[in-house]
Write an enzyme that holds these catalytic residues in place. Structure first.
Site, PDB file in Angstrom:
ATOM      1  N   ILE A   1      46.487  22.607  34.122  1.00 45.46           N
ATOM      2  CA  ILE A   1      45.131  22.066  34.042  1.00 45.46           C
ATOM      3  C   ILE A   1      44.961  21.083  35.188  1.00 45.46           C
ATOM      4  CG2 ILE A   1      43.466  20.842  32.602  1.00 45.46           C
ATOM      5  CD1 ILE A   1      44.412  23.571  31.509  1.00 45.46           C
TER       6      ILE A   1
ATOM      7  N   CYS B   1       0.814  -1.225   0.000  1.00 43.44           N
ATOM      8  CA  CYS B   1       0.000   0.000   0.000  1.00 43.44           C
ATOM      9  C   CYS B   1       0.846   1.274   0.000  1.00 43.44           C
ATOM     10  CB  CYS B   1      -0.967  -0.003   1.182  1.00 43.44           C
ATOM     11  SG  CYS B   1      -0.207  -0.375   2.759  1.00 43.44           S
TER      12      CYS B   1
END
Length: 509
Positions: free
Chosen positions: A460, A133
């Protein structure tokens, strides 16, 4: 005690007799006349908000092509829409990024929605799987808002009652949904309409519920008429939210604006206004809430966890002044900082929403509705996701050194402990630098003599309660192989290296 009904107020609206004021105007009325007289005089108070509402989107029905297609993968201007619905239904979310990595967040779902509201053409490309379909495999057309059958905005979480402010303790700026936050608490960003906020004006602190807003409440949504269809996701008064819906075809691009938060994502600014019927004195009193009455917590967004540290509590009056004084800890020192504040929402537009809704009601174009049910009560639950923190893999005790040692002495420490990173500390154990085995090799080649000549000073770092995943991202970003772990006073408590992280992830496999 004064008691009105919504039916009575609607009759006055139809006759052009209703007294309608904005929440800003109601403050002065209650201050001068008192809540009792205000309740007798005022029928409706209009509210408004205009801010970034990421949890927004639109259901679209495109209509069937010929031959028909069952859409599986759907793209609007190269932004993917969810297609797990019926054949030609889809949902486009405001925060969805572009499929093109060169475009990414600069044009996302929010921009598609704004373009549709503006009447612009949008490219629809869809792939399907063939059935008897639905035989078509793909479709590629250009559409406008007028071409689709329905475009229903359904926003799972809009109109926050309370929105926390944000600052950043890190040494680098960060990019968030609250905008760009500068290093070391150098700005504070906030959002929300404060004294114009719909849920603030309707909230009942005694019952921890809302006086009039509920399922079925008619609202101003994006320049059109919408409805509250339930409590929003993460609804938890006094942090209430709303789920709302409205017809996109009625909306005005003035009140639907796409935006991109740098390095975060696309979002949709939505204008929402809610009329509050003044049914009694208590409602009148609540509708006079002021900016200074609304507490706003300020959290540290530099802390990469769900539960962020509370830095301070303030209110909208202070935030709107443009500056705020914070007592914070930087590099182990307690300092007082006066920093700029900035809003990521628009009070000017919130006021315009409230004024526009007021005029609609005065013109008889907008009637109030009775709620059919109150908003649900819910407890927010965190996701049950495992997390590994830095303290879980920390190398202790830390091996450190002072900056007055020689290059050869530092090399001996690295060899003795079989390590590649050596944090350098002062007499109090506070971090002042770091050296690596590679630094030692370079120093010997360049005939350097002291640690101070070769150490990296802008180090850091990580904290014990930081997720390991976040530290791994940080190490990759800065192309480093280890980070010292420090406490709140910048004293070294350990170190995490790429080897530690590799062992962790290797064990998970």
């Amino acid at each position: 005690m004064i008691m009105k009904t919504i039916k009575e107020i609607n009759e006055k609206i139809k006759k052009g007799e209703a007294v309608v004021v904005t929440a800003e105007e109601m403050i002065k009325i209650v201050e001068e006349e008192g809540a009792k007289r205000a309740a007798d005089y005022v029928d409706v108070v209009t509210t408004g908000t205009f801010g970034a509402m990421c949890s927004s989107g639109v259901f679209i029905n495109f209509g069937h092509s010929d031959p028909p297609i069952k859409m599986l993968r759907i793209y609007l201007n190269n932004v993917e829409a969810y297609g797990g619905l019926a054949a030609v239904d889809a949902y486009i979310g405001a925060a969805q990024p572009n499929e093109d990595p060169d475009v990414d967040i600069d044009y996302g779902g929010a921009h598609v929605i704004e373009d549709l509201v503006r009447g612009k053409e949008v490219e629809l490309y869809a792939e399907g799987y063939t059935t008897d379909c639905y035989p078509r495999k793909e479709v590629n057309v250009r559409i406008t808002l007028d071409d689709v059958n329905q475009a229903i905005m359904v926003n799972p979480r809009n109109c926050y009652q309370t929105y926390a402010a944000a600052t950043n303790s890190r040494e680098e700026k960060i990019y968030t949904y609250m905008g760009i936050l500068l290093p070391e608490y150098n700005n504070v960003h906030y959002s929300g309409a404060g004294q114009l906020n719909p849920l603030q004006n309707d909230y009942n602190p005694e019952t921890k519920s809302f006086n009039t807003i509920g399922i079925g409440t008619r609202i101003f949504l994006g320049g059109g008429i919408g409805y509250v269809i339930g409590e929003g996701t993460q609804h938890n008064p006094p942090f209430g939210t709303l789920m709302v819906k409205g017809d996109l075809k009625q909306m005005n691009p003035k009140f639907i604006r796409a935006a991109t938060m740098p390095r975060y994502g696309s979002t949709l600014y939505v204008g929402i206004g809610i009329p509050i019927p003044v049914l009694n004195e208590k409602i009148a009193e609540r509708c006079a809430i002021r900016d200074e009455d609304i507490e706003v917590p300020i959290y540290d967004y530099g802390f990469p966890r769900r539960d962020r540290p509370l830095i301070a509590k303030t209110n909208y009056k202070v935030l709107r002044s443009g500056k705020i004084t914070l007592n914070v800890n930087i590099d182990g020192k307690d300092v007082e900082k006066t920093v700029k504040t900035g809003s990521v929402s628009s009070y000017k537009m919130a006021r315009e929403v409230a004024e526009t809704l007021k005029q609609w009601i005065l013109d008889g174009k907008f009637l109030l509705t009775e709620r059919v049910d109150t908003l649900g009560r819910a407890e927010n639950k965190p996701m049950k996701s495992p997390i590994t923190l830095v303290k879980d893999i920390l190398s202790k005790p830390p091996i450190t050194a002072h900056s007055n040692i020689s290059i050869m002495e530092a090399a001996k420490i690295l060899i003795k402990h079989n390590i590649n990173h050596l944090p350098i500390v002062d007499e109090h154990g506070k971090l002042v630098g770091i050296i690596t085995s590679w630094d030692i090799a370079k120093a010997l080649a360049q005939n350097k003599k002291t640690i101070e000549e070769i150490m990296t000073r802008n180090v850091i770092t990580a904290h014990e309660d930081e997720p390991v995943d976040h530290v791994a991202i940080k190490m990759s970003k800065y192309n480093i192989s280890g980070v010292p772990v420090v406490d709140d006073y910048r004293r070294v408590v350990g170190i995490v290296t790429s080897e530690d992280i590799s062992r962790l992830f290797g064990g998970k496999k």
